[in-house]
Enzyme design. Sequence first.
Site, PDB file in Angstrom:
ATOM      1  N   ASP A  45       0.870  -1.167   0.000  1.00  0.00           N
ATOM      2  CA  ASP A  45       0.000   0.000   0.000  1.00  0.00           C
ATOM      3  C   ASP A  45       0.914   1.226   0.000  1.00  0.00           C
ATOM      4  OD1 ASP A  45      -2.394   1.618   0.488  1.00  0.00           O
ATOM      5  OD2 ASP A  45      -1.651   1.792   2.548  1.00  0.00           O
ATOM      6  N   ASP A  47      -0.238   5.183   1.002  1.00  0.00           N
ATOM      7  CA  ASP A  47      -0.514   6.167   2.049  1.00  0.00           C
ATOM      8  C   ASP A  47      -0.585   5.521   3.427  1.00  0.00           C
ATOM      9  OD1 ASP A  47      -0.693   8.422   0.339  1.00  0.00           O
ATOM     10  OD2 ASP A  47      -2.715   7.830  -0.246  1.00  0.00           O
ATOM     11  N   GLY A  88     -10.214  10.034  -2.619  1.00  0.00           N
ATOM     12  CA  GLY A  88     -10.379  11.452  -2.332  1.00  0.00           C
ATOM     13  C   GLY A  88     -11.684  12.031  -2.837  1.00  0.00           C
ATOM     14  N   GLU A  90     -14.431  10.384  -3.491  1.00  0.00           N
ATOM     15  CA  GLU A  90     -15.501   9.761  -2.712  1.00  0.00           C
ATOM     16  C   GLU A  90     -15.608  10.378  -1.315  1.00  0.00           C
ATOM     17  OE1 GLU A  90     -14.008   6.834  -5.771  1.00  0.00           O
ATOM     18  OE2 GLU A  90     -13.123   8.271  -4.383  1.00  0.00           O
ATOM     19  N   HIS A 114     -10.573  17.926  -6.709  1.00  0.00           N
ATOM     20  CA  HIS A 114      -9.562  16.874  -6.577  1.00  0.00           C
ATOM     21  C   HIS A 114      -8.308  17.232  -7.369  1.00  0.00           C
ATOM     22  CE1 HIS A 114      -7.831  12.749  -6.785  1.00  0.00           C
ATOM     23  NE2 HIS A 114      -8.294  12.726  -5.550  1.00  0.00           N
ATOM     24  N   SER A 157      -3.961   7.979  -6.339  1.00  0.00           N
ATOM     25  CA  SER A 157      -3.783   8.121  -7.789  1.00  0.00           C
ATOM     26  C   SER A 157      -2.337   7.881  -8.202  1.00  0.00           C
ATOM     27  CB  SER A 157      -4.184   9.541  -8.224  1.00  0.00           C
ATOM     28  OG  SER A 157      -3.274  10.492  -7.689  1.00  0.00           O
TER      29      SER A 157
END
Length: 270
Positions: A45, A47, A88, A90, A114, A157
């Site tokens: 992953d 973040d 983001g 969402e 965004h 992203s």
Amino acid sequence: MLARHGQLGREASLATGSIIQAGAPAAGRCDAGELIRRAAALIFDVDGTLAETEEMHRRAFNLAFARHGLDWRWDRAVYKELLRVTGGKERMRAYHIRLGTAPPLSDMDIAELHRIKTAHYAELIETGCCPLRPGVTDLLAAARARGQRLAIATTTSHGNIDALLSQALGRRWAADFEAIVAGDDVRHKKPAPDVYLEILARLKLGAPDCVAIEDSANGLVAASRAGIPVLITRSMFFGDDDFAAARVVLDDLSELGAAKQKTEEQPHAQ
């Protein structure tokens, strides 16, 4: 309150002096080093896992709101709650719905917000204020030395990935990762398993041959639904998530090196 997603039951505690998840089935337990070393591929992953980026994202959202003329401001408590919604765009939509204000933001408004937020995030990352978390660089180097394949499965992203890793690893960082799947590459974001299923398809590997390295319950659920064993590294915003289904839970990846050193220093049995 926003509904919490992907909860797997009560969080198991770590045994004193151990890095093994206490709630894992006995037959499935292993130490963190063994779990990592025997994997054909490590899937990361981004973040919260590779770097503590969420605070930079929060600041970037607030800058975008101000520039767009919105009176929204996400403090850490609000943002922690909103992180239960992955993605983001969402997240902004969920917050607007929660406020109950009219008229609703259009898809074009959300997309523009965004875009602005992503630009602010890249500017913040370029200052060098968000290094990789402890142990990440060492694990990447050790994996390459062992010939393990590396991949990224994330909700963020491609632009955000590049902003972070170009700063942390250099402009040619992507050459070290055989597969990179971001949130917009799949139909459903985490906690759906789509990003992990796509990674498995690209690597042409079975789920048991891989290890997912995550920091959140949503990530744990996503990888688990794809059948991939999960190592959790606790992060700033998700440290109190429910990780009962993880194979291993660490405070950070530097514990992998500490555990290896401790093993090497122990005298051999006579």
